[in-house]
Write a protein that holds these residues in place. Structure first.
Motif, PDB file in Angstrom:
ATOM      1  N   ALA A   1      13.397  15.266  -8.836  1.00  0.00           N
ATOM      2  CA  ALA A   1      13.713  14.166  -9.409  1.00  0.00           C
ATOM      3  C   ALA A   1      14.452  13.421  -8.286  1.00  0.00           C
ATOM      4  CB  ALA A   1      14.738  14.396 -10.528  1.00  0.00           C
ATOM      5  N   GLY A   2      14.129  12.337  -7.802  1.00  0.00           N
ATOM      6  CA  GLY A   2      14.471  11.474  -6.701  1.00  0.00           C
ATOM      7  C   GLY A   2      13.876  11.438  -5.613  1.00  0.00           C
ATOM      8  N   SER A   3      12.933  12.476  -5.391  1.00  0.00           N
ATOM      9  CA  SER A   3      12.330  12.327  -3.984  1.00  0.00           C
ATOM     10  C   SER A   3      11.288  11.269  -3.868  1.00  0.00           C
ATOM     11  CB  SER A   3      11.338  13.762  -3.992  1.00  0.00           C
ATOM     12  OG  SER A   3      12.067  14.981  -4.325  1.00  0.00           O
ATOM     13  N   PRO A   4      11.256  10.601  -2.586  1.00  0.00           N
ATOM     14  CA  PRO A   4      10.221   9.626  -2.536  1.00  0.00           C
ATOM     15  C   PRO A   4       8.813  10.089  -2.308  1.00  0.00           C
ATOM     16  CG  PRO A   4      11.354  10.029  -0.619  1.00  0.00           C
ATOM     17  CD  PRO A   4      12.132  10.966  -1.397  1.00  0.00           C
ATOM     18  N   VAL A   5       7.745   9.462  -2.635  1.00  0.00           N
ATOM     19  CA  VAL A   5       6.525   9.832  -2.744  1.00  0.00           C
ATOM     20  C   VAL A   5       5.849   8.546  -2.181  1.00  0.00           C
ATOM     21  CG1 VAL A   5       6.399  11.834  -3.907  1.00  0.00           C
ATOM     22  CG2 VAL A   5       6.212   9.711  -5.110  1.00  0.00           C
ATOM     23  N   LEU A   6       4.615   8.501  -1.836  1.00  0.00           N
ATOM     24  CA  LEU A   6       3.725   7.332  -1.709  1.00  0.00           C
ATOM     25  C   LEU A   6       2.510   7.287  -2.638  1.00  0.00           C
ATOM     26  CD1 LEU A   6       3.858   5.723   0.913  1.00  0.00           C
ATOM     27  CD2 LEU A   6       1.941   6.812   1.975  1.00  0.00           C
ATOM     28  N   ALA A   7       2.363   6.011  -3.439  1.00  0.00           N
ATOM     29  CA  ALA A   7       1.374   5.725  -4.114  1.00  0.00           C
ATOM     30  C   ALA A   7       0.334   5.157  -3.510  1.00  0.00           C
ATOM     31  CB  ALA A   7       1.769   4.868  -5.306  1.00  0.00           C
ATOM     32  N   VAL A   8      -1.044   5.509  -3.227  1.00  0.00           N
ATOM     33  CA  VAL A   8      -1.813   5.087  -2.372  1.00  0.00           C
ATOM     34  C   VAL A   8      -3.092   4.448  -3.349  1.00  0.00           C
ATOM     35  CG1 VAL A   8      -3.644   5.560  -0.736  1.00  0.00           C
ATOM     36  CG2 VAL A   8      -1.511   6.835  -0.946  1.00  0.00           C
ATOM     37  N   GLY A   9      -3.471   3.301  -3.014  1.00  0.00           N
ATOM     38  CA  GLY A   9      -4.745   2.545  -3.728  1.00  0.00           C
ATOM     39  C   GLY A   9      -6.050   2.946  -3.128  1.00  0.00           C
ATOM     40  N   ALA A  10      -7.250   2.645  -3.778  1.00  0.00           N
ATOM     41  CA  ALA A  10      -8.485   3.139  -3.449  1.00  0.00           C
ATOM     42  C   ALA A  10      -8.959   2.272  -2.136  1.00  0.00           C
ATOM     43  CB  ALA A  10      -9.417   2.751  -4.480  1.00  0.00           C
ATOM     44  N   ASP A  11      -8.269   1.157  -1.939  1.00  0.00           N
ATOM     45  CA  ASP A  11      -8.450   0.202  -0.680  1.00  0.00           C
ATOM     46  C   ASP A  11      -7.397   0.588   0.366  1.00  0.00           C
ATOM     47  OD1 ASP A  11      -5.934  -0.803  -1.827  1.00  0.00           O
ATOM     48  OD2 ASP A  11      -6.613  -2.669  -2.052  1.00  0.00           O
ATOM     49  N   GLY A  12      -6.553   1.625   0.257  1.00  0.00           N
ATOM     50  CA  GLY A  12      -5.702   2.132   1.211  1.00  0.00           C
ATOM     51  C   GLY A  12      -4.534   1.368   1.448  1.00  0.00           C
ATOM     52  N   ARG A  13      -3.985   0.484   0.461  1.00  0.00           N
ATOM     53  CA  ARG A  13      -2.746   0.073   0.511  1.00  0.00           C
ATOM     54  C   ARG A  13      -1.777   1.191  -0.256  1.00  0.00           C
ATOM     55  NH1 ARG A  13      -5.096  -1.243  -4.317  1.00  0.00           N
ATOM     56  NH2 ARG A  13      -3.816  -0.928  -6.392  1.00  0.00           N
ATOM     57  N   THR A  14      -0.373   0.983   0.167  1.00  0.00           N
ATOM     58  CA  THR A  14       0.529   2.235  -0.163  1.00  0.00           C
ATOM     59  C   THR A  14       1.750   1.279  -0.523  1.00  0.00           C
ATOM     60  OG1 THR A  14       1.347   2.183   2.180  1.00  0.00           O
ATOM     61  CG2 THR A  14      -0.645   3.634   1.691  1.00  0.00           C
TER      62      THR A  14
END
Length: 369
Positions: free
Chosen positions: A275-288
């Motif tokens: 809980a609290g860790s930063p992570v990266l959401a990634v879209g199918a078009d490469g946006r983050t």
């Protein structure tokens, strides 16, 4: 994360209430004003900064930050002495017009908990000098912007060292636009189409679900893989399932040994997240975009190994829960159930050339298989 202070003093009266509501709703860090009675109405979720007046008594403003103009060393020495004596809620305002006041701004930023600087000239070189001077100081540096456009320029200068921007908005829209500009930006990633070579049922193991504090879009997920050099885009549980409600904040990510691709070209093991860790959401078009973990669920489940290859011949592996409702994304953001994958199917992924040591890219010999 950079932060915003909103200055109410020159906000038109017709917009002041809306600006305050927007500032509180957008969770700005602080609101600056000259009227203690107005500041007393603000919630404790926002810093209340009083300028041009003495600290009032018996108004429930014990946490008030008093912002005082610093025009010379005598004033700075007085504020420094008060801070050293234990007074924490002290801020200095320095108007930089020449070299002596630039030096004064640097000294103030080093000495006080909060320093607001305003500049006569449009050049940002003096700001860079103050940033450098205050780099190792524990206080926070805030730069005053004349308008929203200048605030956006200052934000770029503030990439290192300085923390905040002070703006007197024209209306509530300026508040929301400023907060959006201050959000941490993450670069797009080059995604590639991988070809599935095989899937294999592995039996029981431990898998991790990542529950985040954000709502995923339908074409978003996370890049997960067994190797540091290659990842497959696992989709969130935003899409409907026949036997359970959607979990638009969740990624059924993979076995606990797996890497998750994150910010700044760094990876983490799924087993390290909390809980609290930063992570990266990634879209199918490469946006983050940067998001935050709200909870990790580690449970024993049957596992499935997916082996795939990039067009350049890079081998990628992903081990996930062996269940129909676990999904990955394919070209065009198509949603693919992992148990229905077969040789020759296409999935989206990311291939990295870096080897890894404790998550950071390193230039050393390393073989993963």
């Amino acid at each position: 994360m950079k932060f915003a202070w909103i200055d109410l003093r020159s906000v038109p009266a017709a917009h002041r209430e809306a600006v305050i509501d927007a500032a509180v709703h957008a969770r700005v860090d602080g609101i600056v004003g000259s009227d203690p009675e107005v500041l007393a109405t603000l919630p404790t979720t926002v810093k209340r900064i009083l300028i041009g007046a003495e600290r009032p008594e018996n108004q429930g403003l014990d946490d008030l930050i008093v912002l005082r103009e610093v025009t010379g060393n005598d004033q700075l020495n007085e504020l420094r002495s008060r801070h050293q004596a234990g007074e924490k809620d002290i801020a200095g305002l320095v108007n930089v017009t020449d070299d002596p006041t630039l030096t004064l701004a640097c000294d103030t930023a080093i000495a006080l908990p909060y320093t607001v600087v305003q500049f006569k000239d449009p050049t940002k070189i003096p700001l860079e000098i103050v940033i450098a001077a205050a780099d190792r100081a524990p206080g926070q540096l805030i730069c005053q912007a004349d308008n929203l456009e200048e605030a956006k320029v200052i934000i770029d200068v503030l990439e290192k060292g300085s923390e905040g921007v002070l703006l007197s908005p024209r209306n509530s829209n300026d508040v929301f636009e400023l907060v959006e500009a201050l959000r941490v930006k993450t670069p797009d990633l080059n995604l590639t189409t991988l070809t599935v070579d095989s899937i294999e049922h592995l039996g029981l193991g431990d898998r991790v679900c990542i529950d985040t504090t954000s709502h995923f879009e339908k074409d978003e997920g996370m890049l997960i893989g067994s190797y540091a050099h290659g990842y497959i885009l696992c989709v969130s549980e935003t899409h409907p399932l026949p036997y359970m409600p959607t979990r638009p904040f969740r990624i059924n990510a993979g076995a606990l040994h797996s890497y998750v691709f994150g910010q700044d070209n760094r990876t983490n093991y799924l087993s390290e997240l909390k809980a609290g860790s930063p992570v990266l959401a990634v879209g199918a078009d490469g946006r983050t975009r940067r998001i935050v973990v709200g909870r990790i669920k580690l449970e024993s489940r049957p596992l499935l190994s997916i082996k795939a290859t990039s067009p350049e011949g890079v081998e990628v592996n992903l081990i996930v829960q062996d269940d129909w409702h676990v999904r990955v994304l394919g070209p065009g953001a198509s949603v693919l159930n992992v148990t229905e994958l077969k040789q020759g199917d296409k999935v989206l992924g990311h291939v990295a050339t870096d080897k890894r040591h404790v998550g950071w890219p390193v230039g050393e010999f390393c073989v993963e298989k």
